[in-house]
Enzyme design. Structure first.
Site, PDB file in Angstrom:
ATOM      1  N   ASN A 179      -0.558   4.572  -0.331  1.00 32.58           N
ATOM      2  CA  ASN A 179      -1.224   5.826   0.048  1.00 32.58           C
ATOM      3  C   ASN A 179      -1.903   5.762   1.414  1.00 32.58           C
ATOM      4  O   ASN A 179      -2.713   6.616   1.760  1.00 32.58           O
ATOM      5  CB  ASN A 179      -2.220   6.268  -1.023  1.00 32.58           C
ATOM      6  CG  ASN A 179      -3.363   5.275  -1.159  1.00 32.58           C
ATOM      7  OD1 ASN A 179      -3.297   4.173  -0.608  1.00 32.58           O
ATOM      8  ND2 ASN A 179      -4.394   5.653  -1.881  1.00 32.58           N
ATOM      9  N   ASP A 233      -1.934  -1.429  -3.719  1.00 30.22           N
ATOM     10  CA  ASP A 233      -2.271  -0.713  -4.950  1.00 30.22           C
ATOM     11  C   ASP A 233      -1.199  -0.931  -6.024  1.00 30.22           C
ATOM     12  O   ASP A 233      -0.154  -1.536  -5.766  1.00 30.22           O
ATOM     13  CB  ASP A 233      -2.467   0.782  -4.660  1.00 30.22           C
ATOM     14  CG  ASP A 233      -1.424   1.329  -3.698  1.00 30.22           C
ATOM     15  OD1 ASP A 233      -0.221   1.127  -3.975  1.00 30.22           O
ATOM     16  OD2 ASP A 233      -1.799   1.945  -2.671  1.00 30.22           O
ATOM     17  N   GLU A 265      -8.055 -22.124 -14.580  1.00 35.13           N
ATOM     18  CA  GLU A 265      -8.379 -22.723 -13.281  1.00 35.13           C
ATOM     19  C   GLU A 265      -9.560 -23.652 -13.479  1.00 35.13           C
ATOM     20  O   GLU A 265     -10.598 -23.237 -14.001  1.00 35.13           O
ATOM     21  CB  GLU A 265      -8.733 -21.627 -12.271  1.00 35.13           C
ATOM     22  CG  GLU A 265      -8.930 -22.198 -10.875  1.00 35.13           C
ATOM     23  CD  GLU A 265      -9.821 -21.337  -9.999  1.00 35.13           C
ATOM     24  OE1 GLU A 265      -9.704 -21.420  -8.773  1.00 35.13           O
ATOM     25  OE2 GLU A 265     -10.660 -20.583 -10.536  1.00 35.13           O
ATOM     26  N   ASP A 269      -4.185   3.882   2.738  1.00 31.67           N
ATOM     27  CA  ASP A 269      -5.595   3.518   2.967  1.00 31.67           C
ATOM     28  C   ASP A 269      -5.759   2.062   3.413  1.00 31.67           C
ATOM     29  O   ASP A 269      -6.868   1.572   3.561  1.00 31.67           O
ATOM     30  CB  ASP A 269      -6.446   3.807   1.724  1.00 31.67           C
ATOM     31  CG  ASP A 269      -6.062   2.933   0.545  1.00 31.67           C
ATOM     32  OD1 ASP A 269      -5.076   2.179   0.637  1.00 31.67           O
ATOM     33  OD2 ASP A 269      -6.757   3.006  -0.492  1.00 31.67           O
ATOM     34  N   HIS A 288      -4.156 -17.626  -3.538  1.00 33.08           N
ATOM     35  CA  HIS A 288      -5.004 -16.748  -2.724  1.00 33.08           C
ATOM     36  C   HIS A 288      -6.254 -17.438  -2.188  1.00 33.08           C
ATOM     37  O   HIS A 288      -6.981 -16.846  -1.405  1.00 33.08           O
ATOM     38  CB  HIS A 288      -5.391 -15.518  -3.550  1.00 33.08           C
ATOM     39  CG  HIS A 288      -6.288 -15.889  -4.699  1.00 33.08           C
ATOM     40  ND1 HIS A 288      -5.858 -16.687  -5.748  1.00 33.08           N
ATOM     41  CD2 HIS A 288      -7.587 -15.601  -4.962  1.00 33.08           C
ATOM     42  CE1 HIS A 288      -6.859 -16.873  -6.595  1.00 33.08           C
ATOM     43  NE2 HIS A 288      -7.915 -16.215  -6.140  1.00 33.08           N
ATOM     44  N   ASP A 289      -6.526 -18.659  -2.652  1.00 36.92           N
ATOM     45  CA  ASP A 289      -7.704 -19.403  -2.187  1.00 36.92           C
ATOM     46  C   ASP A 289      -7.346 -20.518  -1.214  1.00 36.92           C
ATOM     47  O   ASP A 289      -8.237 -21.213  -0.728  1.00 36.92           O
ATOM     48  CB  ASP A 289      -8.405 -20.079  -3.372  1.00 36.92           C
ATOM     49  CG  ASP A 289      -9.067 -19.096  -4.313  1.00 36.92           C
ATOM     50  OD1 ASP A 289      -9.434 -17.988  -3.863  1.00 36.92           O
ATOM     51  OD2 ASP A 289      -9.219 -19.441  -5.505  1.00 36.92           O
ATOM     52  N   ASP A 324       0.847  -1.200   0.000  1.00 35.84           N
ATOM     53  CA  ASP A 324       0.000   0.000   0.000  1.00 35.84           C
ATOM     54  C   ASP A 324       0.875   1.240   0.000  1.00 35.84           C
ATOM     55  O   ASP A 324       1.758   1.379   0.846  1.00 35.84           O
ATOM     56  CB  ASP A 324      -0.892  -0.039   1.251  1.00 35.84           C
ATOM     57  CG  ASP A 324      -1.692   1.244   1.417  1.00 35.84           C
ATOM     58  OD1 ASP A 324      -1.967   1.905   0.394  1.00 35.84           O
ATOM     59  OD2 ASP A 324      -2.029   1.572   2.573  1.00 35.84           O
ATOM     60  N   ASP A 373     -10.213 -17.627 -14.649  1.00 37.80           N
ATOM     61  CA  ASP A 373     -10.946 -18.031 -13.457  1.00 37.80           C
ATOM     62  C   ASP A 373     -12.023 -19.064 -13.780  1.00 37.80           C
ATOM     63  O   ASP A 373     -12.817 -18.848 -14.710  1.00 37.80           O
ATOM     64  CB  ASP A 373     -11.589 -16.773 -12.858  1.00 37.80           C
ATOM     65  CG  ASP A 373     -12.116 -16.991 -11.464  1.00 37.80           C
ATOM     66  OD1 ASP A 373     -11.310 -17.272 -10.566  1.00 37.80           O
ATOM     67  OD2 ASP A 373     -13.344 -16.876 -11.267  1.00 37.80           O
TER      68      ASP A 373
END
Ligand code: ISL
Ligand code: CA
Length: 560
Positions: A23, A29, A256, A25, A329-330, A21, A199
């Site tokens: 910025n 990004d 996938e 938040d 990520h899963d 990140d 996906d």
């Protein structure tokens, strides 16, 4: 064996929300990725796969897309993207984008138009059906719990969503949908990207008529693999996409695929069929689940792992190609799942890396894997962000009355947020990921496990990955060699040979935290072999009898 750049490549997967990140938040990004490109070059990867960066209501963190040709405001702008792509190319890195076209967001203009105007052209972009009395049109369940059907807001019908109700499935039978997909894929291809990760791409063709699953009890629902995966038209659709976009722009592709075995994978990936380069299988991911239900835990077994990997290696050897991954990520963190995230974290992470990078196929590294990042345990269900976890908890506890503590245990073991905690860059607050409040908790072990510490330590997992990646560039046998297991019935050691032209590798891996002995057939590892890499400071000299320490991994090289 046909050689190809994408077979020799190593892919690094970035989950942008959790990477860096810039910025404050609390959300990663594109500028953050830009800042870390030199880190990726140092690691030695060739391709970056970016999880979705398109505008999205983020019900499923970008896998619910509301505009296929834009950039999510939280992540930056199209200028940031163009800069990122050119800076990647300048460094010799290639970019693979996530193509999520089995479904859109319910906030996508197509779906909004479909709701507004039931007689209009967008209605048939999706699956709208009448219910049965007060029940949905059929007994299909969603991958994320509850029914796969949702009543349209303010209307009479139901729409199909195999994932969350904010992810309505696209109807690929409609040629207009296929046209849109080709157009949007071409939009990114024209920008100069190098590939697509697609996906759940084998769900795009549903069995016509959307029949009820057989054998269910009244009111029972189930995920309809039988009627939604590998449907009658899937190959035709993929070939169309290939002919119009993938081949003309020489894109690298990985699909996938839920519910594929090697026979099916051959149809998707055979070089003569012009569909995809490779698939992500789930077969090895299902080995610690009862009946394919990821939340029903059972321990994985080495013999079953060997059987699955062995079968994929063998069956795809001729004319096809494997992808190689142990986490993404899963999925939970590989070291927590297959290794030891306690005392042998470093040894076991290196052993698993050795395994993945010495099989035939293209290895995928998921961000933080190269640091040996681990699973996380958050105390309250409210601390979790993943819609799959939250839906599951709700359904398991409220509908099925399961014990909340047991449900939490399953989430600790299998939940997707294990992989999504912010990347651990340094021992600074929030692991150097953000100066603000991170969108998901940082793993408290960042004080020890972080990129800065790993780069300074020559014995780190990070430097071990660097060496493995460099070896792949140097030894073609590591990429193209065939796979033949040795002493397959050994309960603790995974040993195999790779052979290509005049060269051979013998790989021996102790998959457990206790010492192991292995007696190999005579001459398996010739005396004159050299060791390319190993995860202890010294290593057993070439011999037919090896004594291995906990999680020890050794790669021997010799000439045939
Ligand atoms: O996460 C899973 C493991 O239980 C799967 O059910 C997962 O949903 C499946 O692997 C499909 O994944 C892909 O499509 C989903 C998205 O949530 C995942 O992040 C994505 O990788 C829907 O787009
Ligand atoms: Ca940010």
């Amino acid at each position: 064996m046909k050689e190809a750049w994408w077979k020799e490549a190593v892919v690094y997967q970035i989950y942008p929300r959790s990477f860096m990140d810039t910025n404050g938040d609390g959300v990663g990004d594109l500028r953050g990725i830009l800042e870390k490109l030199d880190y990726l070059v140092e690691l030695g990867v060739d391709v970056v796969w970016l999880c979705p960066i398109y505008p999205s209501p983020n019900d499923d963190n970008g896998y619910d897309i509301s505009d296929y040709q834009g950039i999510m405001a939280e992540f930056g702008t199209m200028e940031d993207f163009d800069l990122l792509l050119s800076e990647m190319h300048r460094r010799g890195l290639k970019l693979m984008m996530d193509l999520v076209v089995n479904h859109t967001s319910d906030e996508h203009p197509w779906f909004q138009a479909a709701l507004r105007d039931p007689k209009g052209p967008y209605r048939d972009y999706y699956f709208f059906r009448d219910g049965r009395e007060d029940d949905p049109p059929n007994n299909w369940g969603s991958f994320f719990g509850f029914s796969a059907w949702e009543r349209e807001p303010g209307g009479e019908q139901y729409y199909l969503h195999l994932f969350t109700k904010k992810q309505p499935d696209l109807n690929w039978e409609n040629p207009a949908v296929r046209e849109e997909v080709c157009r949007l894929a071409e939009f990114w291809a024209k920008k100069g990207i190098d590939g697509f990760r697609m996906d759940v791409i084998n769900l795009i063709s549903k069995t016509p008529g959307l029949p009820d699953l057989p054998g269910l009890k009244e009111g029972e629902i189930k995920v309809p693999h039988l009627y939604c995966a590998n449907g009658p038209q899937v190959h035709e659709y993929l070939r169309e996409l290939n002919r119009r976009v993938l081949t003309p722009y020489s894109l690298m592709t990985v699909g996938e695929m839920i519910a594929v075995d090697p026979q099916k994978a051959r149809l998707y990936t055979h070089e003569d069929r012009e569909e995809l380069n490779m698939v992500f299988t789930f077969e090895h991911m299902d080995l610690d689940a009862v009946g394919g239900d990821k939340w029903k835990l059972r321990p994985w077994r080495l013999d079953e792992m060997k059987e699955v990997f062995g079968r994929w290696q063998r069956e795809l050897a001729e004319g096809c190609w494997n992808s190689l991954y142990l986490n993404n990520h899963d999925q939970p963190r590989m070291v927590s799942r297959y290794g030891d995230d306690g005392p042998y974290r470093v040894e076991s992470a290196k052993m698993l890396a050795t395994f993945l990078h010495t099989l035939q196929g293209t290895p995928y590294i998921y961000q933080g894997e190269e640091l040996g990042m681990t699973n996380i345990r958050l105390e309250h269900i409210e601390d979790y962000r993943d819609v799959e976890i939250l839906n599951h908890y709700k359904e398991a506890v409220e509908v099925f009355g399961q014990n909340p503590n047991e449900v939490m245990e399953a989430i600790y073991t299998k939940g997707r947020d294990n992989a999504r905690t912010p990347m651990q860059w340094s021992d600074q607050p929030n692991a150097g990921f953000t100066t603000g409040t991170p969108w998901l908790a940082v793993n408290p072990n960042y004080t020890v496990i972080n990129a800065e510490a790993a780069r300074k330590d020559p014995d780190s997992i990070f430097h071990y990955y660097r060496r493995l990646l460099a070896l792949r560039k140097q030894y073609k046998v590591m990429v193209y060699g065939d796979y033949s297991p040795v002493c397959e019935e050994h309960p603790a050691v995974w040993a195999y040979l790779r052979r290509y032209q005049e060269e051979a590798l013998a790989i021996v891996l102790n998959f457990f935290g206790t010492p192991a002995e292995i007696q190999l057939p005579e001459g398996t590892i010739p005396q004159e072999s050299t060791v390319l890499i190993s995860n202890y400071k010294d290593f057993p000299s070439p011999s037919d009898h090896l004594s291995l320490r906990p999680y020890e991994a050794v790669v021997y090289h010799f000439h045939l």
